[in-house]
Design a protein around this motif. Structure first.
Motif, PDB file in Angstrom:
ATOM      1  N   GLN A 161       2.427   9.280   2.314  1.00 53.37           N
ATOM      2  CA  GLN A 161       3.378   9.648   1.269  1.00 53.37           C
ATOM      3  C   GLN A 161       4.797   9.706   1.848  1.00 53.37           C
ATOM      4  N   SER A 205       1.239   2.396   0.766  1.00 52.48           N
ATOM      5  CA  SER A 205       0.969   2.616  -0.650  1.00 52.48           C
ATOM      6  C   SER A 205      -0.521   2.478  -0.952  1.00 52.48           C
ATOM      7  N   ALA A 211      -3.081   5.569  -1.989  1.00 53.80           N
ATOM      8  CA  ALA A 211      -3.877   5.520  -3.222  1.00 53.80           C
ATOM      9  C   ALA A 211      -5.366   5.688  -2.918  1.00 53.80           C
ATOM     10  N   SER A 215      -6.339   9.276  -2.289  1.00 51.59           N
ATOM     11  CA  SER A 215      -5.859  10.252  -3.267  1.00 51.59           C
ATOM     12  C   SER A 215      -7.018  10.837  -4.074  1.00 51.59           C
ATOM     13  N   LYS A 265      -4.990  10.775  -9.475  1.00 47.42           N
ATOM     14  CA  LYS A 265      -3.753  10.112  -9.041  1.00 47.42           C
ATOM     15  C   LYS A 265      -3.977   8.674  -8.599  1.00 47.42           C
ATOM     16  N   LYS A 266      -5.222   8.253  -8.504  1.00 49.73           N
ATOM     17  CA  LYS A 266      -5.510   6.929  -7.949  1.00 49.73           C
ATOM     18  C   LYS A 266      -4.966   5.791  -8.805  1.00 49.73           C
ATOM     19  N   GLU A 289      -2.421   5.509 -10.891  1.00 53.51           N
ATOM     20  CA  GLU A 289      -0.968   5.320 -10.777  1.00 53.51           C
ATOM     21  C   GLU A 289      -0.587   4.789  -9.401  1.00 53.51           C
ATOM     22  N   ARG A 290      -1.229   5.312  -8.370  1.00 50.86           N
ATOM     23  CA  ARG A 290      -0.863   4.914  -7.018  1.00 50.86           C
ATOM     24  C   ARG A 290      -1.335   3.511  -6.662  1.00 50.86           C
ATOM     25  N   ASN A 336       1.155   1.261  -8.133  1.00 53.76           N
ATOM     26  CA  ASN A 336       2.333   1.158  -7.271  1.00 53.76           C
ATOM     27  C   ASN A 336       2.102   0.149  -6.148  1.00 53.76           C
ATOM     28  N   THR A 337       0.866   0.102  -5.659  1.00 47.13           N
ATOM     29  CA  THR A 337       0.530  -0.855  -4.599  1.00 47.13           C
ATOM     30  C   THR A 337       0.689  -2.288  -5.102  1.00 47.13           C
TER      31      THR A 337
END
Length: 264
Positions: A181, A211, A215, A218, A222-223, A225-226, A229-230
């Motif tokens: 993070q 990233s 994820a 996580s 939260k997975k 969304e993360r 992001n990846t």
């Protein structure tokens, strides 16, 4: 042999006489004598003794021509002795105390150069490096036609590369210790601050991997969304480096990310 001994004794006698004279002058109240002897020591390259004697006269002679010269040479003694903290301090003291002196321009440069000499290696705190950059920039702004402007620009460039190196090392450290993070934040900050860095490809690769690993590790909520992001980081990377040395690993992470998103 006797001749060699005679020369040795003569040199030893001169040394003791010189030391005796130095301490006698240092303990005297004759400030003009101290000033003149300090000049002699300075010209001879004995900066330690010159500094000690100048220390006794800079305040007593403050406001006079001798006081101005004494303060400048006092600062220069610290520079030659490698005491760059005091060197920069007294050069700054000189140009603020005697702003109309002919040596003011040189004092601005030398104050900055002392900061430059005191700037540490990239893995250490870079506060002094920033001070050096600001001081060189002050010189350029104040003396745009000064004879040290080119030197200042070159040294600023060198110092900025050091800050770039520091930024890269800090970001990579978070990545290496597994704080993904923090790594994503510092990696992005490094890329934003130094967009043309020679480490750009590696930094962007570490952004994607950080990233992805963030994820993957996580909590379930939260997975999604993360991992998304990846995907965003993946496209940013391949857009710039489609032929990257990291492309195989990047594609593998992307495929796993897409599968995770589908499952979620």
């Amino acid at each position: 042999m006797n001749k060699i001994k005679s020369i040795a004794w003569l040199l030893l006698g001169l040394l003791f006489a010189n030391c005796s004279e130095y301490y006698r002058i240092q303990q005297s109240n004759d400030y003009n004598l101290m000033y003149n002897k300090a000049l002699d020591y300075y010209e001879y390259g004995d900066y330690f003794r010159a500094k000690t004697l100048f220390d006794n006269v800079v305040n007593v002679m403050k406001g006079s021509d001798k006081g101005e010269r004494a303060l400048f040479l006092y600062a220069d003694c610290f520079y030659h002795l490698g005491d760059y903290v005091f060197g920069s301090h007294y050069f700054e003291n000189f140009y603020t105390t005697y702003p109309l002196n002919d040596s003011v321009e040189l004092a601005y440069y030398m104050a900055a150069y002392c900061y430059y000499k005191d700037s540490p290696r990239p893995d250490l705190d870079q506060t002094t490096t920033i001070k050096a950059i600001n001081a060189f920039q002050t010189y350029i702004n104040k003396f745009p036609n000064g004879n040290k402007v080119e030197d200042c620009n070159n040294l600023i460039s060198e110092l900025r590369h050091k800050l770039e190196e520091k930024s890269y090392m800090t970001a990579k450290l978070y990545y290496q210790i597994g704080d993904y993070q923090a790594a994503t934040i510092t990696l992005h900050n490094s890329l934003k601050e130094y967009p043309d860095t020679k480490y750009r490809e590696e930094l962007m690769y570490m952004v994607v991997k950080s990233s992805y690993l963030l994820a993957e590790n996580s909590i379930e909520s939260k997975k999604a969304e993360r991992f998304q992001n990846t995907v965003t980081e993946y496209y940013a990377f391949i857009d710039e480096y489609p032929q990257s040395q990291y492309i195989k690993e990047i594609e593998d992470m992307y495929q796993k990310t897409v599968n995770q998103i589908k499952n979620l």
